[in-house]
Design a protein around this motif. Structure first.
Motif, mmCIF file in Angstrom:
data_model
loop_
_atom_site.group_PDB
_atom_site.id
_atom_site.type_symbol
_atom_site.label_atom_id
_atom_site.label_comp_id
_atom_site.label_asym_id
_atom_site.label_seq_id
_atom_site.Cartn_x
_atom_site.Cartn_y
_atom_site.Cartn_z
ATOM 1 N N LEU A 1 0.813 -1.209 0.000
ATOM 2 C CA LEU A 1 0.000 0.000 0.000
ATOM 3 C C LEU A 1 0.847 1.260 0.000
ATOM 4 C CD1 LEU A 1 -2.712 -1.089 2.599
ATOM 5 C CD2 LEU A 1 -2.703 -1.406 0.132
ATOM 6 N N ALA A 2 2.106 1.176 0.410
ATOM 7 C CA ALA A 2 2.967 2.345 0.464
ATOM 8 C C ALA A 2 3.677 2.624 -0.855
ATOM 9 C CB ALA A 2 4.007 2.173 1.574
ATOM 10 N N ALA A 3 3.406 1.844 -1.873
ATOM 11 C CA ALA A 3 4.072 2.040 -3.160
ATOM 12 C C ALA A 3 3.658 3.379 -3.781
ATOM 13 C CB ALA A 3 3.731 0.902 -4.112
ATOM 14 N N THR A 4 4.646 4.101 -4.330
ATOM 15 C CA THR A 4 4.382 5.362 -5.019
ATOM 16 C C THR A 4 4.953 5.287 -6.424
ATOM 17 O OG1 THR A 4 6.429 6.367 -4.166
ATOM 18 C CG2 THR A 4 4.421 6.680 -2.867
ATOM 19 N N VAL A 5 4.263 5.926 -7.355
ATOM 20 C CA VAL A 5 4.668 5.919 -8.764
ATOM 21 C C VAL A 5 4.635 7.353 -9.264
ATOM 22 C CG1 VAL A 5 4.260 4.980 -11.052
ATOM 23 C CG2 VAL A 5 3.656 3.629 -9.036
ATOM 24 N N SER A 6 5.747 7.811 -9.847
ATOM 25 C CA SER A 6 5.841 9.175 -10.361
ATOM 26 C C SER A 6 6.198 9.135 -11.835
ATOM 27 C CB SER A 6 6.918 9.968 -9.596
ATOM 28 O OG SER A 6 6.633 10.003 -8.216
ATOM 29 N N PRO A 7 5.354 9.737 -12.696
ATOM 30 C CA PRO A 7 5.705 9.805 -14.118
ATOM 31 C C PRO A 7 6.679 10.956 -14.379
ATOM 32 C CG PRO A 7 3.510 10.720 -13.756
ATOM 33 C CD PRO A 7 3.998 10.250 -12.426
ATOM 34 N N ARG A 8 7.713 10.692 -15.144
ATOM 35 C CA ARG A 8 8.710 11.709 -15.507
ATOM 36 C C ARG A 8 8.908 11.672 -17.016
ATOM 37 N NH1 ARG A 8 7.778 13.060 -10.999
ATOM 38 N NH2 ARG A 8 9.169 12.973 -9.170
ATOM 39 N N ILE A 9 9.256 12.826 -17.575
ATOM 40 C CA ILE A 9 9.547 12.878 -19.011
ATOM 41 C C ILE A 9 10.978 13.365 -19.207
ATOM 42 C CG2 ILE A 9 7.158 13.185 -19.737
ATOM 43 C CD1 ILE A 9 7.735 16.162 -20.084
ATOM 44 N N ILE A 10 11.644 12.773 -20.183
ATOM 45 C CA ILE A 10 12.989 13.181 -20.585
ATOM 46 C C ILE A 10 12.874 13.665 -22.014
ATOM 47 C CG2 ILE A 10 15.364 12.448 -20.962
ATOM 48 C CD1 ILE A 10 14.902 10.218 -18.928
ATOM 49 N N ARG A 11 13.129 14.937 -22.234
ATOM 50 C CA ARG A 11 12.925 15.537 -23.553
ATOM 51 C C ARG A 11 14.059 15.167 -24.496
ATOM 52 N NH1 ARG A 11 8.668 18.839 -23.989
ATOM 53 N NH2 ARG A 11 7.701 19.581 -22.035
ATOM 54 N N ARG A 12 13.673 14.805 -25.707
ATOM 55 C CA ARG A 12 14.613 14.491 -26.768
ATOM 56 C C ARG A 12 14.418 15.488 -27.908
ATOM 57 N NH1 ARG A 12 17.985 11.302 -23.889
ATOM 58 N NH2 ARG A 12 16.886 9.492 -22.983
ATOM 59 N N GLY A 13 15.169 15.322 -28.978
ATOM 60 C CA GLY A 13 15.008 16.186 -30.127
ATOM 61 C C GLY A 13 13.735 15.887 -30.905
ATOM 62 N N ASP A 14 13.379 16.790 -31.827
ATOM 63 C CA ASP A 14 12.224 16.639 -32.709
ATOM 64 C C ASP A 14 10.927 16.512 -31.915
ATOM 65 O OD1 ASP A 14 13.939 16.687 -34.908
ATOM 66 O OD2 ASP A 14 14.224 14.508 -34.817
ATOM 67 N N ASN A 15 10.860 17.243 -30.785
ATOM 68 C CA ASN A 15 9.639 17.246 -29.953
ATOM 69 C C ASN A 15 9.234 15.821 -29.540
ATOM 70 O OD1 ASN A 15 7.633 18.585 -28.542
ATOM 71 N ND2 ASN A 15 6.170 18.499 -30.257
ATOM 72 N N ARG A 16 10.202 15.042 -29.079
ATOM 73 C CA ARG A 16 9.962 13.697 -28.578
ATOM 74 C C ARG A 16 10.404 13.628 -27.125
ATOM 75 N NH1 ARG A 16 13.158 10.196 -30.257
ATOM 76 N NH2 ARG A 16 14.709 11.595 -31.163
ATOM 77 N N VAL A 17 9.767 12.729 -26.377
ATOM 78 C CA VAL A 17 10.122 12.544 -24.964
ATOM 79 C C VAL A 17 10.141 11.050 -24.641
ATOM 80 C CG1 VAL A 17 9.165 14.758 -24.199
ATOM 81 C CG2 VAL A 17 7.724 12.708 -24.177
#
Length: 791
Positions: free
Chosen positions: A171-187
């Motif tokens: 129940l204590a599990a946490t999930v965080s979404p992160r983005i890493i930006r790349r070229g050509d408007n991609r992540v």
């Protein structure tokens, strides 16, 4: 976890609100500007709230066509729009979820729409996950590579992953979404997982239970307490869905034992201060136990004779009331109706309660049911299993009267096959209200196994083994298996095949082949034995089955190279030629558990005979009997079990050899070595067990809890065994120079203590025994470890 998720949602809502406010200010400025222009050119208040744009300019788009964005806005060139319509255009573009920012800027007669597109997801990765693999998590999330990134979808995916961990008790599990930006408007989209520890159940308690102890009720639940083996046991974690299922298990447990008023008033789950454990308490009200009172059968149908149906019941007054018993009686009456050619007869049980004597009168009312037929049976999801394997679990075919009970029983049989991880059977209306369609949705699961292994023992030396088994061979529901075991002093080869629906009926056809060689294995002689056995097995009634078989046995007994320590009987038998025994046989079995009327007791009786002389070198009759009775006592805390086994071997042509006679092991007669009781030949100082042509053993035991937590899987038992092996033919006893002892019947008595352990390797049993009465030449065994078998 909920707080963390809420914080993430609040951040996203705040971000969207800021974007919306900025856009609203732009729109307001545009409206004011447009209003000013309109006021100069066209006098009047109404004209100030509408404008016309001769051109629309789209800026910032790379992947999405300008025409597509304009279609989202819903504004056409030269069309007069109001301020509200302009705001709606902005909202429509934002609602597509394709853009990070949207600005609508009026510039004279041109409307400029500036957008910043959401990036495209290049790939999705997971970090920090060990308990759940990447493939499982990929199936959970809805974000996909080469699709437009959506913060809302990413947040929802994070919640789904957290819920998956919650189902494992984390129940204590946490999930965080992160983005890493790349070229050509991609992540790159990365889900950072902090699994945390499992929230275990430290204690399960009950309040209000008098008839059954806490330990007995805990054995009913699927959820277990955490114990020493908490790193292995997975059912000790707190899962809300499992607790809900446990409520139903408790309800069914009490209902099947006559407690019709039982109810669960509440389930309290308290989280420890350290937030690493739960304390679960079930509050129950048991009520009184009811038994069956008067039983009657009545009918509203003039063509139905109730007495015929009354004879089909096997429910007796005074039995503990159980919904399962009533359901079983209804099924029996429905079969009587089919036998009598009566369709659409509905059996309705009417229960009359007698609180004074705690009984329930049961009246089975026969009425006319609806005329509904089965239109068809649709089967989906079976990628390997053939349709006919599933279809034969139904006693109903297309065009038969619809019987909901028969459909439920078919669903249970499909699940009992063990071929599917899930199996759902539902009925829906067909092409007319008088027809139904049965939908069967299944999901396949593995049904085969292949194992390779090696071993070493002081008697056999080094050994290797390979075994293969398949319970659903080629999707036909057939069983196939083979085993190869080799060691320095023994070799064993076995093959078996079984078709459970031979000729499309409830009849099993099987073939068993085996060959075994031993070289001085715990004896002074070598053996070679082969078996070919085809058989058929079919039911005679609800509780009884019959097996018919043919057996062809090959056997050869040879003495070891050193004959100085070999007994005279073994020497004489080794001098005989190899032999073929050909026999026809049968086994009749009656098992009360197949009906399941009494959950607290049951018994099994098996009797079989083999008649040798259908060809071959010998003529004989071999008979065997096994009877087992079991009962739960002392509020089901103690299991009482009694077993009786016996066998007789009578030759009318030829003679028995040591390999044919009965040599009992510690699994049959505890307290003695294999061949430790019965006739022996002491000549030449060999002390060789030669077996007897008759044996009888009675075993009595009581199994009870040790008072330890149930999750340890430990319980104990006391046992008392009495038995004997005796009898030899004249040809054996007249062997020259033989010194045979133990030929006559002599009962041995053994008492002992057992420890049962439901370990990760399987159910193990440790027996500590002491022979109270024995012969001087017997070979006692005070301890043995074996796999535990259940009745």
């Amino acid at each position: 976890m909920a707080a963390v998720t809420g914080a993430r949602e609040a951040r996203f809502e705040k971000l969207h609100a800021a974007r919306l406010a900025r856009a609203a200010r732009i729109v307001a400025s545009a409206i004011a500007l447009g209003a000013g222009i309109a006021a100069v050119s066209v006098p009047g208040k109404a004209a100030a709230q509408s404008y016309t744009f001769n051109a629309v300019s789209i800026e910032g788009n790379a992947r999405i066509e300008a025409g597509t964005i304009l279609s989202y806005a819903g504004i056409a060139r030269g069309e007069t729009v109001t301020a509200a319509e302009l705001n709606d255009a902005y909202q429509n573009i934002v609602a597509t979820g394709l853009f990070e920012t949207v600005e609508i800027v009026p510039q004279g007669g041109t409307l400029t729409i500036r957008v910043v597109e959401f990036p495209t997801i290049s790939r999705i990765t997971f970090e920090g996950n060990r308990r759940i693999g990447d493939e499982e998590l990929s199936a959970i999330v809805q974000s996909q590579a080469r699709r437009v990134f959506s913060p809302a979808t990413a947040e929802a995916d994070a919640q789904r992953i957290a819920d998956a961990y919650a189902q494992q008790g984390r129940l204590a599990a946490t999930v965080s979404p992160r983005i890493i930006r790349r070229g050509d408007n991609r992540v790159d989209l990365v889900f950072e997982v902090l699994e945390g520890g499992a929230t275990e159940i430290e204690r399960i308690a009950f309040v209000g239970n008098d008839a059954y102890s806490d330990s007995r009720l805990r054995r009913v639940l699927q959820t277990k307490q955490a114990g020493l083996l908490r790193w292995i046991i997975q059912s000790d974690t707190f899962i809300e869905d499992r607790i809900a299922f446990d409520r139903q298990l408790l309800q069914d447990f009490y209902a099947s034992r006559g407690y019709v008023d039982f109810r669960i008033t509440g389930v309290n789950a308290e989280l420890a201060q350290e937030r690493d454990a739960y304390f679960v308490t079930f509050n129950v009200e048991e009520g009184q136990q009811f038994r069956v009172g008067d039983i009657s059968v009545t009918s509203d149908l003039p063509e139905v004779e109730p007495d015929i149906f009354r004879a089909g019941l096997n429910l007796r007054e005074g039995a503990v009331y159980s919904p399962n018993r009533i359901d079983n009686q209804i099924a029996r009456l429905e079969r009587v109706a089919v036998r009598e050619g009566l369709n659409f007869v509905r059996i309705e049980p009417r229960i009359t309660r007698n609180d004074r004597d705690l009984t329930l009168d049961v009246e089975f009312l026969l009425t006319r049911g609806e005329r509904i037929f089965v239109e068809r049976i649709d089967i989906e999801g079976n990628t390997t299993t053939l349709d006919r394997v599933i279809r034969r679990q139904f006693n109903t075919v297309e065009g038969d009267p619809f019987n909901p009970r028969a459909i439920r029983q078919a669903a249970e049989r499909i699940r009992a096959l063990g071929f599917f991880s899930t199996a759902e059977v539902n009925a829906r209306e067909g092409s007319t209200p008088q027809q139904v369609v049965i939908d069967v949705d299944v999901e396949e699961q593995p049904t085969g196994s292949l194992s390779l292994g090696g071993s070493y023992s002081t008697t056999d030396g080094l050994g290797a083994s390979i075994s293969f088994s398949e319970r659903n061979f080629l999707g036909r529901g057939q069983r196939l298996g083979f085993t190869i075991n080799t060691a320095s002093s023994s070799r064993n080869y076995a093959f078996n095949f079984a078709e459970p629906a031979f000729l499309g009926r409830d009849m099993t056809f099987g073939i068993a082949l085996s060959y075994r060689e031993t070289e001085g294995l715990n004896s002074d002689y070598n053996t070679a034995r082969g078996l070919f056995r085809p058989y058929i097995e079919f039911p005679l009634s609800e509780s009884s089955r019959l097996q018919l078989r043919y057996e062809l046995n090959y056997s050869d007994l040879t003495a070891t190279d050193d004959l100085t320590d070999v007994s005279e009987v073994i020497k004489a038998e080794a001098a005989l030629d190899e032999r073929y025994d050909s026999a026809l046989g049968y086994t009749y079995s009656f098992d009360s558990r197949r009906i399941g009327l009494n959950p607290d007791a049951g018994f099994l009786v098996e009797f079989g005979q083999d008649f040798g002389g259908v060809g071959g070198d010998t003529q004989f009759v071999k008979s065997s009997l096994r009877a087992v009775a079991q009962r739960l006592a002392f509020s089901e805390e103690v299991t009482l079990r009694a077993t009786f086994e016996a066998g007789a071997l009578n030759y009318s042509e030829g003679q028995s050899r040591t390999t044919d006679r009965y040599l009992l092991g510690p699994n049959t007669m505890r307290g003695f070595e294999y061949g430790g009781i019965g006739p022996r030949d002491l000549s030449n100082d060999a002390d060789d067990p030669i077996g007897g042509e008759y044996f009888a053993v009675a075993r009595f035991e009581a199994e009870f809890p040790l008072g330890l937590p149930e999750e340890y899987g430990l319980s104990a038992g006391l046992f008392y065994d009495v038995g004997s092996v005796w009898g030899l033919s004249d040809e054996t006893t007249s062997t020259p120079s033989a010194d045979i002892v133990g030929e006559d019947f002599f009962a041995r008595h053994v008492v002992g203590f057992s420890v049962f352990w439901d370990s990760a390797l399987g159910p193990l049993r440790l027996n500590f025994s002491e022979a109270l009465v024995k012969e001087d030449f017997d070979e006692p065994l005070n301890f043995n470890l074996t796999l535990s078998t259940q009745f």
